[in-house]
Design a protein around this motif. Structure first.
Motif, PDB file in Angstrom:
ATOM      1  N   VAL A   1       0.913  -1.043  -0.079  1.00 51.09           N
ATOM      2  CA  VAL A   1       0.144  -0.305  -0.203  1.00 51.09           C
ATOM      3  C   VAL A   1       0.710   1.261   0.442  1.00 51.09           C
ATOM      4  CG1 VAL A   1      -2.017  -1.549   0.813  1.00 51.09           C
ATOM      5  CG2 VAL A   1      -0.083  -0.212   2.264  1.00 51.09           C
ATOM      6  N   VAL A   2      -0.074   2.237  -0.338  1.00 56.44           N
ATOM      7  CA  VAL A   2       0.922   3.731  -0.404  1.00 56.44           C
ATOM      8  C   VAL A   2      -0.032   4.009   0.501  1.00 56.44           C
ATOM      9  CG1 VAL A   2       1.720   3.344  -2.316  1.00 56.44           C
ATOM     10  CG2 VAL A   2      -0.149   4.624  -2.489  1.00 56.44           C
ATOM     11  N   PRO A   3       0.570   5.325   1.192  1.00 57.43           N
ATOM     12  CA  PRO A   3       2.335   6.283   1.170  1.00 57.43           C
ATOM     13  C   PRO A   3       3.392   5.274   1.348  1.00 57.43           C
ATOM     14  CG  PRO A   3       1.270   7.536   2.730  1.00 57.43           C
ATOM     15  CD  PRO A   3       0.047   6.091   2.309  1.00 57.43           C
TER      16      PRO A   3
ATOM     17  N   PHE B   1       5.103   4.161   7.602  1.00 54.44           N
ATOM     18  CA  PHE B   1       4.478   3.263   7.110  1.00 54.44           C
ATOM     19  C   PHE B   1       3.576   3.746   7.583  1.00 54.44           C
ATOM     20  CE2 PHE B   1       4.662  -0.367   9.503  1.00 54.44           C
ATOM     21  CZ  PHE B   1       5.870  -0.008   9.711  1.00 54.44           C
ATOM     22  N   GLN B   2       2.414   3.213   7.090  1.00 59.68           N
ATOM     23  CA  GLN B   2       0.994   3.855   7.375  1.00 59.68           C
ATOM     24  C   GLN B   2       0.347   5.779   8.293  1.00 59.68           C
ATOM     25  OE1 GLN B   2      -2.185   2.678   8.407  1.00 59.68           O
ATOM     26  NE2 GLN B   2      -1.025   0.998   7.903  1.00 59.68           N
ATOM     27  N   SER B   3      -0.359   5.867   6.871  1.00 57.97           N
ATOM     28  CA  SER B   3      -0.026   7.866   6.652  1.00 57.97           C
ATOM     29  C   SER B   3      -0.212   8.458   7.911  1.00 57.97           C
ATOM     30  CB  SER B   3      -1.236   8.134   6.111  1.00 57.97           C
ATOM     31  OG  SER B   3      -2.636   7.876   6.756  1.00 57.97           O
ATOM     32  N   MET B   4      -1.376   7.817   8.757  1.00 58.00           N
ATOM     33  CA  MET B   4      -0.886   8.993  10.899  1.00 58.00           C
ATOM     34  C   MET B   4       0.353   8.582  11.730  1.00 58.00           C
ATOM     35  SD  MET B   4      -3.795  10.399  11.791  1.00 58.00           S
ATOM     36  CE  MET B   4      -3.667  10.094  13.857  1.00 58.00           C
TER      37      MET B   4
HETATM   38  N1  GSH Z   1      -4.056   3.712   7.160  1.00 61.87           N
HETATM   39  C1  GSH Z   1      -3.079   2.866   5.218  1.00 61.87           C
HETATM   40  C2  GSH Z   1      -3.990   3.091   4.383  1.00 61.87           C
HETATM   41  C3  GSH Z   1      -3.320   2.642   3.432  1.00 61.87           C
HETATM   42  C4  GSH Z   1      -3.615   2.125   2.047  1.00 61.87           C
HETATM   43  O1  GSH Z   1      -4.753   1.899   1.718  1.00 61.87           O
HETATM   44  N2  GSH Z   1      -3.391   3.032   1.088  1.00 61.87           N
HETATM   45  C5  GSH Z   1      -4.445   2.510  -0.727  1.00 61.87           C
HETATM   46  C6  GSH Z   1      -4.356   3.690  -1.403  1.00 61.87           C
HETATM   47  S1  GSH Z   1      -4.915   5.041  -0.422  1.00 61.87           S
HETATM   48  C7  GSH Z   1      -3.893   1.651  -1.011  1.00 61.87           C
HETATM   49  O2  GSH Z   1      -2.604   1.645  -0.940  1.00 61.87           O
HETATM   50  N3  GSH Z   1      -4.606   0.430  -1.864  1.00 61.87           N
HETATM   51  C8  GSH Z   1      -3.754  -0.168  -2.347  1.00 61.87           C
HETATM   52  C9  GSH Z   1      -4.878  -1.732  -2.559  1.00 61.87           C
HETATM   53  O3  GSH Z   1      -5.696  -1.989  -1.904  1.00 61.87           O
HETATM   54  O4  GSH Z   1      -4.505  -2.230  -3.379  1.00 61.87           O
HETATM   55  C10 GSH Z   1      -2.474   5.124   5.345  1.00 61.87           C
HETATM   56  O5  GSH Z   1      -3.348   5.427   6.144  1.00 61.87           O
HETATM   57  O6  GSH Z   1      -1.959   4.919   5.183  1.00 61.87           O
END
Ligand code: GSH
Length: 218
Positions: free
Chosen positions: A51-53, A64-67
Motif C-alpha cells: 500500500v501507499v504511502p 508506513f501508515q499515513s497517521m
Molecule cells: N491505513 C493506511 C491505508 C493505506 C492504503 O490502503 N492505501 C491505499 C491507497 S489510499 C492503497 O495503497 N491501496 C492499495 C490496495 O488497496 O491495493 C494509511 O493510512 O496509510
C-alpha cells in the motif's frame, strides 16, 4: 525525503499536505495502483503491505501508515504545529482524524473494491453504493462532532489547520471521487472550503499531481 504514493491515493494526499504545510521538500515516486504496481516485488521491498504511502527519510527504513507518518513529521518538524498543545485537544484532533483514517477510509481502498467485485460478485452499481455509503458515514460522524463542539473554529479544531483537517480534506476528496452528496455535512464542507484556501492543501490535492490523468474517470 522520498514519498512513494499515487495521485488518487487519499492516504498519500494526507502526507503530501502535511509535508507542504510544514514546508518540507520530498521527491515523489508514483506507484500506479490502477496497474497494480503496489504488488510488484520491487515495491514490496519498500512496503510489504503493498500500500501507499511510504516515506523514506535519509535512506533509512521506509516509514508506513499515513497517521504514523503525520505523527513522525509533527515530532521532527514541529513548526507549524498540526496538533494542539493541550492533551485533551490533541486527543480530540487525533479522534477526528481516526474517524477518517481508521473507520472510513479502510472500507473504500482498491483491495476492498477488488474483493467486492471478484470474490463477492458485486457489480459496479453495488460497489458504488458501498463506496458512497461508507464515505458519507465517516463524514457524518465528523460532522456530528464539528457541528456541536465548541472547539471547532475556522478549522476542525481552532483557527489553524491540524491533522484533523488533513484527514477531513482527504475524506471529502473521496466523496468527490464517488459522487457522494455532501449537503448533510455542512460544517465539514465549510472547513474543507477553508482548507482549500491554503496553498498547501490546494497544490497537494489529487487532481493537481503530475501523475494524475487529464480526464480522470472513476
Ligand atoms: N491505513 C493506511 C491505508 C493505506 C492504503 O490502503 N492505501 C491505499 C491507497 S489510499 C492503497 O495503497 N491501496 C492499495 C490496495 O488497496 O491495493 C494509511 O493510512 O496509510
Amino acid at each position: 525525503m522520498k514519498l512513494y504514493g499515487f495521485w488518487r491515493s487519499l492516504a498519500t494526499y494526507r502526507v503530501r499536505t502535511a509535508l507542504a504545510l510544514k514546508g518540507i521538500d520530498a521527491e515523489q515516486v508514483s506507484i500506479n495502483l490502477l496497474q497494480g504496481r503496489q504488488h510488484s516485488e520491487e515495491y514490496r521491498t519498500i512496503n510489504p503491505q503493498s500500500v501507499v504511502p511510504s516515506l523514506v527519510v535519509d535512506g533509512g527504513p521506509p516509514l508506513f501508515q499515513s497517521m504514523a507518518i503525520l505523527e513522525y513529521l509533527e515530532e521532527t518538524h514541529p513548526e507549524p504545529p498540526l496538533l494542539p498543545k493541550d492533551p485533551r485537544g490533541r486527543a480530540r484532533v487525533r479522534g477526528l482524524a481516526q474517524i477518517v483514517v481508521s473507520d472510513g477510509h479502510p472500507l473504500i481502498v482498491p483491495r476492498i473494491r477488488g474483493y467486492l467485485e471478484k470474490e463477492m460478485g458485486q457489480d459496479e452499481a453495488a460497489r458504488n453504493k458501498w463506496l458512497a455509503h461508507w464515505t458519507l458515514e465517516a463524514l457524518e460522524a465528523v460532522e456530528a462532532h464539528l457541528a456541536r463542539e465548541r472547539e471547532t473554529g475556522r478549522f476542525s479544531h481552532g483557527d489553524t489547520p491540524t491533522i484533523a483537517d488533513v484527514c477531513l480534506a482527504s475524506q471529502v476528496y473521496g466523496a468527490k471521487f464517488f459522487n457522494v452528496d455532501t449537503q448533510d455535512v455542512p460544517t465539514v464542507m465549510r472547513v474543507f472550503g477553508e482548507c482549500m484556501k491554503i496553498d498547501a492543501f490546494d497544490r497537494s490535492q489529487p487532481l493537481k499531481q503530475p501523475d494524475a490523468p487529464k480526464n480522470p474517470t472513476h
